[in-house]
Motif scaffolding. Structure first.
Motif, PDB file in Angstrom:
ATOM      1  N   UNK A 147       0.830  -1.205   0.000  1.00 22.17           N
ATOM      2  CA  UNK A 147       0.000   0.000   0.000  1.00 22.17           C
ATOM      3  C   UNK A 147       0.865   1.255   0.000  1.00 22.17           C
ATOM      4  N   UNK A 148       2.178   1.070  -0.195  1.00 19.62           N
ATOM      5  CA  UNK A 148       3.103   2.197  -0.100  1.00 19.62           C
ATOM      6  C   UNK A 148       2.834   3.262  -1.156  1.00 19.62           C
ATOM      7  N   UNK A 149       2.324   2.863  -2.316  1.00 23.40           N
ATOM      8  CA  UNK A 149       2.053   3.839  -3.372  1.00 23.40           C
ATOM      9  C   UNK A 149       1.040   4.886  -2.918  1.00 23.40           C
ATOM     10  N   UNK A 150       0.178   4.504  -1.978  1.00 27.71           N
ATOM     11  CA  UNK A 150      -0.837   5.436  -1.497  1.00 27.71           C
ATOM     12  C   UNK A 150      -0.244   6.567  -0.665  1.00 27.71           C
ATOM     13  N   UNK A 151       1.034   6.449  -0.310  1.00 27.72           N
ATOM     14  CA  UNK A 151       1.672   7.467   0.523  1.00 27.72           C
ATOM     15  C   UNK A 151       2.122   8.678  -0.273  1.00 27.72           C
ATOM     16  N   UNK A 152       2.199   8.557  -1.580  1.00 28.83           N
ATOM     17  CA  UNK A 152       2.783   9.631  -2.386  1.00 28.83           C
ATOM     18  C   UNK A 152       2.077  10.961  -2.180  1.00 28.83           C
ATOM     19  N   UNK A 153       0.751  10.952  -2.296  1.00 28.00           N
ATOM     20  CA  UNK A 153       0.004  12.198  -2.157  1.00 28.00           C
ATOM     21  C   UNK A 153       0.147  12.769  -0.749  1.00 28.00           C
ATOM     22  N   UNK A 154       0.184  11.893   0.246  1.00 33.06           N
ATOM     23  CA  UNK A 154       0.348  12.357   1.619  1.00 33.06           C
ATOM     24  C   UNK A 154       1.731  12.967   1.821  1.00 33.06           C
ATOM     25  N   UNK A 155       2.745  12.352   1.241  1.00 34.98           N
ATOM     26  CA  UNK A 155       4.098  12.903   1.331  1.00 34.98           C
ATOM     27  C   UNK A 155       4.159  14.296   0.700  1.00 34.98           C
ATOM     28  N   UNK A 156       3.520  14.438  -0.445  1.00 33.84           N
ATOM     29  CA  UNK A 156       3.516  15.734  -1.130  1.00 33.84           C
ATOM     30  C   UNK A 156       2.845  16.795  -0.258  1.00 33.84           C
ATOM     31  N   UNK A 157       1.717  16.438   0.352  1.00 32.01           N
ATOM     32  CA  UNK A 157       0.995  17.392   1.199  1.00 32.01           C
ATOM     33  C   UNK A 157       1.833  17.791   2.411  1.00 32.01           C
ATOM     34  N   UNK A 158       2.502  16.818   3.020  1.00 31.31           N
ATOM     35  CA  UNK A 158       3.355  17.111   4.178  1.00 31.31           C
ATOM     36  C   UNK A 158       4.510  18.015   3.769  1.00 31.31           C
ATOM     37  N   UNK A 159       5.155  17.674   2.656  1.00 30.93           N
ATOM     38  CA  UNK A 159       6.295  18.467   2.186  1.00 30.93           C
ATOM     39  C   UNK A 159       5.871  19.893   1.856  1.00 30.93           C
ATOM     40  N   UNK A 160       4.710  20.053   1.254  1.00 30.08           N
ATOM     41  CA  UNK A 160       4.230  21.393   0.915  1.00 30.08           C
ATOM     42  C   UNK A 160       3.963  22.218   2.172  1.00 30.08           C
ATOM     43  N   UNK A 161       3.401  21.583   3.191  1.00 33.58           N
ATOM     44  CA  UNK A 161       3.140  22.305   4.440  1.00 33.58           C
ATOM     45  C   UNK A 161       4.448  22.743   5.091  1.00 33.58           C
ATOM     46  N   UNK A 162       5.444  21.856   5.065  1.00 30.49           N
ATOM     47  CA  UNK A 162       6.746  22.211   5.633  1.00 30.49           C
ATOM     48  C   UNK A 162       7.386  23.331   4.819  1.00 30.49           C
ATOM     49  N   UNK A 163       7.340  23.198   3.479  1.00 29.77           N
ATOM     50  CA  UNK A 163       7.940  24.206   2.605  1.00 29.77           C
ATOM     51  C   UNK A 163       7.235  25.553   2.728  1.00 29.77           C
ATOM     52  N   UNK A 164       5.948  25.524   3.092  1.00 32.69           N
ATOM     53  CA  UNK A 164       5.184  26.767   3.286  1.00 32.69           C
ATOM     54  C   UNK A 164       5.405  27.347   4.674  1.00 32.69           C
ATOM     55  N   UNK A 165       6.214  26.651   5.464  1.00 28.41           N
ATOM     56  CA  UNK A 165       6.519  27.060   6.842  1.00 28.41           C
ATOM     57  C   UNK A 165       5.241  27.190   7.670  1.00 28.41           C
ATOM     58  N   UNK A 166       4.457  26.100   7.570  1.00 25.29           N
ATOM     59  CA  UNK A 166       3.209  26.009   8.334  1.00 25.29           C
ATOM     60  C   UNK A 166       3.341  24.837   9.311  1.00 25.29           C
ATOM     61  N   UNK A 167       3.993  25.045  10.456  1.00 22.67           N
ATOM     62  CA  UNK A 167       4.287  23.936  11.371  1.00 22.67           C
ATOM     63  C   UNK A 167       3.053  23.212  11.895  1.00 22.67           C
ATOM     64  N   UNK A 168       1.981  23.946  12.203  1.00 26.29           N
ATOM     65  CA  UNK A 168       0.780  23.289  12.725  1.00 26.29           C
ATOM     66  C   UNK A 168       0.169  22.354  11.683  1.00 26.29           C
ATOM     67  N   UNK A 169       0.086  22.826  10.445  1.00 25.43           N
ATOM     68  CA  UNK A 169      -0.470  22.008   9.370  1.00 25.43           C
ATOM     69  C   UNK A 169       0.433  20.817   9.076  1.00 25.43           C
ATOM     70  N   UNK A 170       1.737  21.041   9.082  1.00 22.58           N
ATOM     71  CA  UNK A 170       2.679  19.946   8.831  1.00 22.58           C
ATOM     72  C   UNK A 170       2.547  18.871   9.900  1.00 22.58           C
ATOM     73  N   UNK A 171       2.434  19.287  11.152  1.00 19.37           N
ATOM     74  CA  UNK A 171       2.284  18.327  12.239  1.00 19.37           C
ATOM     75  C   UNK A 171       0.983  17.555  12.147  1.00 19.37           C
ATOM     76  N   UNK A 172      -0.095  18.247  11.787  1.00 16.96           N
ATOM     77  CA  UNK A 172      -1.400  17.592  11.666  1.00 16.96           C
ATOM     78  C   UNK A 172      -1.391  16.549  10.554  1.00 16.96           C
TER      79      UNK A 172
END
Length: 216
Positions: A147-172
């Motif tokens: 099921x690892x392929x399903x992680x791609x979109x989640x990884x992208x969302x996490x990376x975008x939150x970190x890159x946007x410097x949104x710590x609360x969203x990244x943590x959530x």
């Protein structure tokens, strides 16, 4: 064999039979078994030998609970501390996941992604602790590999939150990501037990694509 659960949980490995089956000497076989111990697939008991690691959902829960706390903090700190250049590198990393198709490559990339975020915190102790936890749950993450392929979109969302410097969203997002994977793994373990003890056999993967496991 150790990875696919052709060996039942808790089953002892007969080194003589396995060496004969794989047509290798005991030395490279022992090296391979020790690597599997280090990766969490096997355990070694003094004077008894190597055994297939037991599947313990409670142990997996405690380790994932710890991992979740570490990674939530990692994602928050990375959003606050990482340089712009490092954040750009993180985005490039998740973009490259789309080119991966092999299950083993996806698993390695998944582990690399999470360690990379920890490294972006600038805290080497946090990285070391997370690596230690990952080593102990590596076997569980392999169970979940399909099921690892399903992680791609989640990884992208996490990376975008970190890159946007949104710590609360990244943590959530990180917490949701890890909690969901844990639930999937528990379900797979339950299914796996049924298949294992119903007599399902899978082809051994020990020795495949491993030049160190060769006949001497």
């Amino acid at each position: 064999m150790a990875i696919t659960y052709a060996l039942k949980p808790g089953e002892r490995i007969n080194e003589v039979e396995l060496a004969a089956k794989l047509n290798v000497s005991r030395t490279p076989l022992r090296e391979a078994l020790n690597r599997l111990v280090a990766e969490g697939f096997l355990v070694v008991k003094p004077n008894l030998g190597f055994f297939r690691r037991s599947l313990d959902p409670e142990e997996v829960y405690h380790l994932y609970d710890l991992r979740c706390s570490l990674e939530i903090q990692s994602s928050r700190l990375a959003a606050e501390r990482a340089s712009d250049e490092a954040l750009e590198g993180l985005m490039q990393m998740v973009s490259a996941e789309e080119e991966l198709d092999n299950e083993l490559e996806l698993l390695r990339q998944d582990e690399t992604f999470h360690i990379k975020i920890a490294e972006l915190t600038g805290n080497p102790e946090l990285v070391n602790v997370l690596r230690g936890v990952n080593n102990r749950i590596h076997f569980a993450r392999w169970i979940d590999r399909r099921t690892r392929r399903n992680s791609r979109e989640e990884h992208i969302a996490i990376a975008r939150a970190i890159a946007s410097r949104a710590p609360d969203e990244a943590g959530r997002l990180m917490e949701s990501h890890i909690r969901r994977r844990y639930q999937q793994i528990v379900e797979i373990i339950k299914i796996g037990y049924g298949e294992i003890f119903a007599g399902a056999n899978e082809i051994s993967s020990i020795g495949e694509d491993d030049p160190t496991i060769a006949a001497e």
